[in-house]
Design an enzyme around this catalytic site. Structure first.
Site, PDB file in Angstrom:
ATOM      1  N   ASN A   1      27.332  32.549  40.479  1.00 37.17           N
ATOM      2  CA  ASN A   1      27.446  33.126  39.309  1.00 37.17           C
ATOM      3  C   ASN A   1      27.122  34.141  39.028  1.00 37.17           C
ATOM      4  O   ASN A   1      25.826  34.682  39.496  1.00 37.17           O
ATOM      5  CB  ASN A   1      26.930  32.131  38.250  1.00 37.17           C
ATOM      6  CG  ASN A   1      27.333  30.578  38.209  1.00 37.17           C
ATOM      7  OD1 ASN A   1      28.463  30.174  38.276  1.00 37.17           O
ATOM      8  ND2 ASN A   1      26.503  29.552  38.040  1.00 37.17           N
TER       9      ASN A   1
ATOM     10  N   HIS B   1      22.090  34.703  43.820  1.00 40.81           N
ATOM     11  CA  HIS B   1      21.846  33.451  44.531  1.00 40.81           C
ATOM     12  C   HIS B   1      23.017  32.632  44.774  1.00 40.81           C
ATOM     13  O   HIS B   1      23.888  32.723  43.715  1.00 40.81           O
ATOM     14  CB  HIS B   1      20.732  32.609  43.799  1.00 40.81           C
ATOM     15  CG  HIS B   1      21.103  32.104  42.258  1.00 40.81           C
ATOM     16  ND1 HIS B   1      20.750  33.036  41.084  1.00 40.81           N
ATOM     17  CD2 HIS B   1      21.746  31.072  41.746  1.00 40.81           C
ATOM     18  CE1 HIS B   1      21.491  32.374  40.044  1.00 40.81           C
ATOM     19  NE2 HIS B   1      21.753  31.321  40.497  1.00 40.81           N
TER      20      HIS B   1
ATOM     21  N   ASP C   1      17.594  23.128  43.999  1.00 46.84           N
ATOM     22  CA  ASP C   1      17.543  23.253  42.691  1.00 46.84           C
ATOM     23  C   ASP C   1      16.920  22.436  41.965  1.00 46.84           C
ATOM     24  O   ASP C   1      17.124  21.137  42.067  1.00 46.84           O
ATOM     25  CB  ASP C   1      19.171  23.628  42.288  1.00 46.84           C
ATOM     26  CG  ASP C   1      19.449  24.000  40.921  1.00 46.84           C
ATOM     27  OD1 ASP C   1      18.605  23.529  39.872  1.00 46.84           O
ATOM     28  OD2 ASP C   1      20.029  25.145  40.614  1.00 46.84           O
ATOM     29  N   ILE C   2      16.107  22.808  41.069  1.00 46.19           N
ATOM     30  CA  ILE C   2      15.279  21.589  40.229  1.00 46.19           C
ATOM     31  C   ILE C   2      16.066  20.945  39.314  1.00 46.19           C
ATOM     32  O   ILE C   2      15.696  19.945  38.831  1.00 46.19           O
ATOM     33  CB  ILE C   2      13.949  22.245  39.410  1.00 46.19           C
ATOM     34  CG1 ILE C   2      14.377  23.332  38.728  1.00 46.19           C
ATOM     35  CG2 ILE C   2      12.691  22.191  40.090  1.00 46.19           C
ATOM     36  CD1 ILE C   2      13.246  23.853  37.716  1.00 46.19           C
TER      37      ILE C   2
ATOM     38  N   GLN D   1      25.756  32.930  34.534  1.00 44.65           N
ATOM     39  CA  GLN D   1      24.388  33.250  35.344  1.00 44.65           C
ATOM     40  C   GLN D   1      23.200  33.026  34.308  1.00 44.65           C
ATOM     41  O   GLN D   1      23.354  33.954  33.505  1.00 44.65           O
ATOM     42  CB  GLN D   1      24.487  34.536  36.026  1.00 44.65           C
ATOM     43  CG  GLN D   1      23.342  34.971  37.034  1.00 44.65           C
ATOM     44  CD  GLN D   1      23.364  35.802  37.785  1.00 44.65           C
ATOM     45  OE1 GLN D   1      24.207  37.044  37.531  1.00 44.65           O
ATOM     46  NE2 GLN D   1      22.278  36.583  38.811  1.00 44.65           N
TER      47      GLN D   1
ATOM     48  N   HIS E   1      24.820  28.824  45.142  1.00 45.39           N
ATOM     49  CA  HIS E   1      24.567  27.400  45.168  1.00 45.39           C
ATOM     50  C   HIS E   1      25.401  26.698  46.023  1.00 45.39           C
ATOM     51  O   HIS E   1      26.620  27.133  46.275  1.00 45.39           O
ATOM     52  CB  HIS E   1      25.172  27.177  43.547  1.00 45.39           C
ATOM     53  CG  HIS E   1      24.531  27.479  42.490  1.00 45.39           C
ATOM     54  ND1 HIS E   1      23.823  26.803  41.639  1.00 45.39           N
ATOM     55  CD2 HIS E   1      24.557  28.591  42.003  1.00 45.39           C
ATOM     56  CE1 HIS E   1      23.302  27.572  40.614  1.00 45.39           C
ATOM     57  NE2 HIS E   1      23.903  28.598  40.598  1.00 45.39           N
TER      58      HIS E   1
HETATM   59  P1  AMP Z   1      22.638  30.105  37.435  1.00 46.35           P
HETATM   60  O1  AMP Z   1      23.186  29.426  36.239  1.00 46.35           O
HETATM   61  O2  AMP Z   1      23.694  30.272  38.638  1.00 46.35           O
HETATM   62  O3  AMP Z   1      21.659  31.273  37.197  1.00 46.35           O
HETATM   63  O4  AMP Z   1      21.832  29.195  38.172  1.00 46.35           O
HETATM   64  C1  AMP Z   1      20.173  28.964  38.135  1.00 46.35           C
HETATM   65  C2  AMP Z   1      19.816  27.825  38.694  1.00 46.35           C
HETATM   66  O5  AMP Z   1      18.455  27.810  39.155  1.00 46.35           O
HETATM   67  C3  AMP Z   1      20.046  26.428  37.781  1.00 46.35           C
HETATM   68  O6  AMP Z   1      20.853  25.797  38.286  1.00 46.35           O
HETATM   69  C4  AMP Z   1      18.581  26.091  37.613  1.00 46.35           C
HETATM   70  O7  AMP Z   1      18.401  24.741  37.580  1.00 46.35           O
HETATM   71  C5  AMP Z   1      17.952  26.723  38.796  1.00 46.35           C
HETATM   72  N1  AMP Z   1      16.469  27.050  38.830  1.00 46.35           N
HETATM   73  C6  AMP Z   1      15.928  27.405  37.761  1.00 46.35           C
HETATM   74  N2  AMP Z   1      14.557  27.661  37.928  1.00 46.35           N
HETATM   75  C7  AMP Z   1      14.229  26.831  39.117  1.00 46.35           C
HETATM   76  C8  AMP Z   1      12.985  26.787  39.659  1.00 46.35           C
HETATM   77  N3  AMP Z   1      11.975  27.000  39.458  1.00 46.35           N
HETATM   78  N4  AMP Z   1      13.426  26.043  41.001  1.00 46.35           N
HETATM   79  C9  AMP Z   1      14.511  25.664  41.468  1.00 46.35           C
HETATM   80  N5  AMP Z   1      15.539  25.805  40.831  1.00 46.35           N
HETATM   81  C10 AMP Z   1      15.378  26.898  39.569  1.00 46.35           C
END
Ligand code: AMP
Ligand code: ZN
Length: 136
Positions: A86, A99, A30-31, A93, A101
């Site tokens: 989420n 996805h 996760d970035i 989400q 985590h």
């Molecule tokens: P969610 O709130 O469960 O939808 O989490 C989405 C996650 O995706 C967040 O923790 C972001 O930091 C992560 N995210 C978004 N874009 C990227 C990306 N390009 N590469 C890696 N992680 C990402």
């Protein structure tokens, strides 16, 4: 899926720090991690939430999550991690591609994944169970 950031990662159109890949699933960092090492495990087929995922993709994703969690623990973790998914806007989400985590936990880290507890009224818990069971 047009415009989906995780589909773009699956298709190698944008980069990601991948840690796992098989025919159905990818795992990458996760970035914006909750803790360093925070990984995302993502089915390659686009589905918005858990409920929309096909059973094959779901099985492959959960198996991959176990592999990644194990690798996290063996590499620099200690065996403690939160597995969070989420599902839907109200659940937080943001990326609309299902996805999981995996967040490694450390002593005295500042992450809090705890909620306050409510109480059911008299027999209310059974009413909730009955309503849910009707849709199983
Ligand atoms: P969610 O709130 O469960 O939808 O989490 C989405 C996650 O995706 C967040 O923790 C972001 O930091 C992560 N995210 C978004 N874009 C990227 C990306 N390009 N590469 C890696 N992680 C990402
Ligand atoms: Zn997608």
């Amino acid at each position: 899926m047009e415009g989906c950031i995780f589909c773009k990662i699956v298709d190698n159109k944008i980069p990601a720090a991948k840690v796992y890949e098989d025919s159905k699933v990818i795992g990458f960092l996760d970035i914006m991690p909750a803790n360093k090492g925070h990984c995302l495990v993502v089915p390659k087929n686009h589905a918005q939430t858990l409920a929309e995922m096909g059973d094959d993709d779901l099985c492959a994703t959960i198996k991959a999550a176990k592999k990644v969690a194990r690798a996290l623990s063996l590499s620099f973790g200690n065996g403690s991690f939160n597995m969070v998914m989420n599902n839907g806007k109200e659940a937080g989400q943001i990326v609309g591609h299902a996805h999981i985590h995996l967040i490694p936990r450390f002593q005295k880290d500042r992450l809090r994944i705890k909620w306050s507890h409510l109480k059911y009224g008299e027999n209310e818990i059974n009413e909730y169970a009955d309503k849910i069971k009707k849709f199983i």
